[in-house]
Motif scaffolding. Structure first.
Motif, mmCIF file in Angstrom:
data_model
loop_
_atom_site.group_PDB
_atom_site.id
_atom_site.type_symbol
_atom_site.label_atom_id
_atom_site.label_comp_id
_atom_site.label_asym_id
_atom_site.label_seq_id
_atom_site.Cartn_x
_atom_site.Cartn_y
_atom_site.Cartn_z
ATOM 1 N N GLN A 18 -25.369 33.848 -11.636
ATOM 2 C CA GLN A 18 -24.371 33.765 -12.699
ATOM 3 C C GLN A 18 -23.380 32.620 -12.495
ATOM 4 O O GLN A 18 -22.516 32.402 -13.335
ATOM 5 N N MET A 19 -23.501 31.896 -11.388
ATOM 6 C CA MET A 19 -22.548 30.825 -11.079
ATOM 7 C C MET A 19 -22.954 29.529 -11.750
ATOM 8 O O MET A 19 -24.116 29.322 -12.093
ATOM 9 N N ASP A 20 -21.976 28.641 -11.859
ATOM 10 C CA ASP A 20 -22.278 27.298 -12.318
ATOM 11 C C ASP A 20 -22.853 26.495 -11.147
ATOM 12 O O ASP A 20 -23.001 26.998 -10.035
ATOM 13 N N GLU A 21 -23.174 25.254 -11.397
ATOM 14 C CA GLU A 21 -23.807 24.415 -10.373
ATOM 15 C C GLU A 21 -22.893 24.208 -9.167
ATOM 16 O O GLU A 21 -23.342 24.188 -8.032
ATOM 17 N N TYR A 22 -21.597 24.085 -9.406
ATOM 18 C CA TYR A 22 -20.656 23.916 -8.294
ATOM 19 C C TYR A 22 -20.665 25.147 -7.386
ATOM 20 O O TYR A 22 -20.690 25.023 -6.162
ATOM 21 N N GLY A 23 -20.623 26.330 -7.966
ATOM 22 C CA GLY A 23 -20.630 27.552 -7.164
ATOM 23 C C GLY A 23 -21.901 27.695 -6.357
ATOM 24 O O GLY A 23 -21.866 28.104 -5.192
ATOM 25 N N ARG A 24 -23.015 27.358 -6.949
ATOM 26 C CA ARG A 24 -24.282 27.434 -6.215
ATOM 27 C C ARG A 24 -24.303 26.449 -5.054
ATOM 28 O O ARG A 24 -24.748 26.777 -3.956
ATOM 29 N N GLN A 25 -23.813 25.244 -5.302
ATOM 30 C CA GLN A 25 -23.773 24.231 -4.241
ATOM 31 C C GLN A 25 -22.824 24.675 -3.128
ATOM 32 O O GLN A 25 -23.133 24.520 -1.948
ATOM 33 N N LEU A 26 -21.701 25.254 -3.507
ATOM 34 C CA LEU A 26 -20.728 25.727 -2.527
ATOM 35 C C LEU A 26 -21.339 26.804 -1.633
ATOM 36 O O LEU A 26 -21.224 26.749 -0.398
ATOM 37 N N HIS A 27 -22.018 27.767 -2.223
ATOM 38 C CA HIS A 27 -22.634 28.835 -1.431
ATOM 39 C C HIS A 27 -23.790 28.329 -0.588
ATOM 40 O O HIS A 27 -23.999 28.807 0.530
ATOM 41 N N ALA A 28 -24.533 27.369 -1.086
ATOM 42 C CA ALA A 28 -25.629 26.803 -0.296
ATOM 43 C C ALA A 28 -25.080 26.069 0.924
ATOM 44 O O ALA A 28 -25.619 26.192 2.035
ATOM 45 N N ARG A 29 -24.007 25.313 0.742
ATOM 46 C CA ARG A 29 -23.397 24.609 1.876
ATOM 47 C C ARG A 29 -22.828 25.604 2.876
ATOM 48 O O ARG A 29 -22.991 25.438 4.087
ATOM 49 N N ALA A 30 -22.137 26.620 2.376
ATOM 50 C CA ALA A 30 -21.556 27.622 3.272
ATOM 51 C C ALA A 30 -22.646 28.367 4.036
ATOM 52 O O ALA A 30 -22.508 28.632 5.235
ATOM 53 N N ALA A 31 -23.731 28.704 3.364
ATOM 54 C CA ALA A 31 -24.827 29.419 4.027
ATOM 55 C C ALA A 31 -25.497 28.544 5.085
ATOM 56 O O ALA A 31 -25.873 29.040 6.152
ATOM 57 N N SER A 32 -25.646 27.254 4.809
ATOM 58 C CA SER A 32 -26.283 26.380 5.801
ATOM 59 C C SER A 32 -25.403 26.232 7.037
ATOM 60 O O SER A 32 -25.911 26.222 8.161
ATOM 61 N N ILE A 33 -24.100 26.146 6.853
ATOM 62 C CA ILE A 33 -23.199 26.055 8.004
ATOM 63 C C ILE A 33 -23.197 27.374 8.771
ATOM 64 O O ILE A 33 -23.238 27.391 10.007
ATOM 65 N N ALA A 34 -23.158 28.494 8.053
ATOM 66 C CA ALA A 34 -23.178 29.806 8.717
ATOM 67 C C ALA A 34 -24.478 29.996 9.497
ATOM 68 O O ALA A 34 -24.469 30.537 10.609
ATOM 69 N N PHE A 35 -25.595 29.554 8.931
ATOM 70 C CA PHE A 35 -26.877 29.663 9.629
ATOM 71 C C PHE A 35 -26.844 28.862 10.929
ATOM 72 O O PHE A 35 -27.274 29.354 11.980
ATOM 73 N N LEU A 36 -26.319 27.661 10.865
ATOM 74 C CA LEU A 36 -26.226 26.831 12.067
ATOM 75 C C LEU A 36 -25.355 27.498 13.124
ATOM 76 O O LEU A 36 -25.742 27.573 14.298
ATOM 77 N N VAL A 37 -24.200 28.015 12.730
ATOM 78 C CA VAL A 37 -23.299 28.663 13.686
ATOM 79 C C VAL A 37 -23.957 29.883 14.316
ATOM 80 O O VAL A 37 -23.888 30.092 15.531
ATOM 81 N N VAL A 38 -24.625 30.695 13.512
ATOM 82 C CA VAL A 38 -25.262 31.902 14.047
ATOM 83 C C VAL A 38 -26.427 31.539 14.962
ATOM 84 O O VAL A 38 -26.639 32.193 15.991
ATOM 85 N N MET A 39 -27.177 30.513 14.642
ATOM 86 C CA MET A 39 -28.281 30.117 15.522
ATOM 87 C C MET A 39 -27.758 29.599 16.861
ATOM 88 O O MET A 39 -28.319 29.904 17.916
ATOM 89 N N VAL A 40 -26.673 28.825 16.845
ATOM 90 C CA VAL A 40 -26.072 28.356 18.095
ATOM 91 C C VAL A 40 -25.533 29.545 18.883
ATOM 92 O O VAL A 40 -25.735 29.646 20.097
ATOM 93 N N LEU A 41 -24.855 30.471 18.202
ATOM 94 C CA LEU A 41 -24.338 31.670 18.860
ATOM 95 C C LEU A 41 -25.468 32.500 19.450
ATOM 96 O O LEU A 41 -25.381 32.967 20.594
ATOM 97 N N ALA A 42 -26.542 32.688 18.701
ATOM 98 C CA ALA A 42 -27.677 33.466 19.195
ATOM 99 C C ALA A 42 -28.305 32.786 20.414
ATOM 100 O O ALA A 42 -28.648 33.456 21.398
ATOM 101 N N GLY A 43 -28.442 31.474 20.370
ATOM 102 C CA GLY A 43 -28.989 30.750 21.523
ATOM 103 C C GLY A 43 -28.123 30.894 22.764
ATOM 104 O O GLY A 43 -28.627 31.097 23.875
ATOM 105 N N MET A 44 -26.808 30.796 22.569
ATOM 106 C CA MET A 44 -25.894 30.957 23.706
ATOM 107 C C MET A 44 -25.966 32.378 24.258
ATOM 108 O O MET A 44 -26.001 32.578 25.478
ATOM 109 N N LEU A 45 -25.987 33.368 23.363
ATOM 110 C CA LEU A 45 -26.030 34.750 23.829
ATOM 111 C C LEU A 45 -27.339 35.075 24.536
ATOM 112 O O LEU A 45 -27.350 35.825 25.513
ATOM 113 N N ILE A 46 -28.445 34.522 24.066
ATOM 114 C CA ILE A 46 -29.731 34.752 24.728
ATOM 115 C C ILE A 46 -29.693 34.193 26.151
ATOM 116 O O ILE A 46 -30.143 34.843 27.098
ATOM 117 N N SER A 47 -29.127 33.010 26.304
ATOM 118 C CA SER A 47 -29.015 32.416 27.642
ATOM 119 C C SER A 47 -28.085 33.223 28.534
ATOM 120 O O SER A 47 -28.377 33.468 29.702
#
Length: 118
Positions: free
Chosen positions: A52-81
């Motif tokens: 239901q969002m406009d193009e800006y909202g979709r882009q905003l959520h895609a950027r936020a999700a990509s950053i969150a994914f990166l942070v969680v993957m780094v966190l998961a890697g650190m915790l596994i070690s």
């Protein structure tokens, strides 16, 4: 979405607690099923809101999700070690909570930075 998910989680937790306290397998199973389906509820609600969002909202959520994914993957890697070295176990809900929190914070930060956070 937060209130709805919180209500569903509360109902599932109450059903599971009643089932365990009174030894009722039906309530225990119902509570476990509701809590297991909670991420699916959030996924469906997120997809419906993004559609239901406009193009800006979709882009905003895609950027936020990509950053969150990166942070969680780094966190998961650190915790596994660290788990191997320090002999402790991180519950999976910690990574879920961290990912959702980072996604929300990054989304709000990007919206505020772009001046559309109202």
């Amino acid at each position: 979405m937060g209130w709805g998910g919180g209500g569903v989680a509360l109902l599932g937790a109450i059903a599971a607690a009643i089932g365990r306290a009174r030894n009722l397998p039906v309530f225990t199973g119902l509570g476990a099923g509701v809590l297991a389906a909670l991420p699916l509820f959030f996924a469906v609600m997120t997809v419906l809101s993004i559609r239901q969002m406009d193009e800006y909202g979709r882009q905003l959520h895609a950027r936020a999700a990509s950053i969150a994914f990166l942070v969680v993957m780094v966190l998961a890697g650190m915790l596994i070690s660290l788990e191997a070295m320090l002999d402790f176990h991180t519950p999976p809900w910690v990574l879920y909570l961290a990912g959702m929190t980072v996604w929300g914070v990054v989304g709000c930060t990007l919206a505020a930075r772009d001046g559309r956070g109202r």
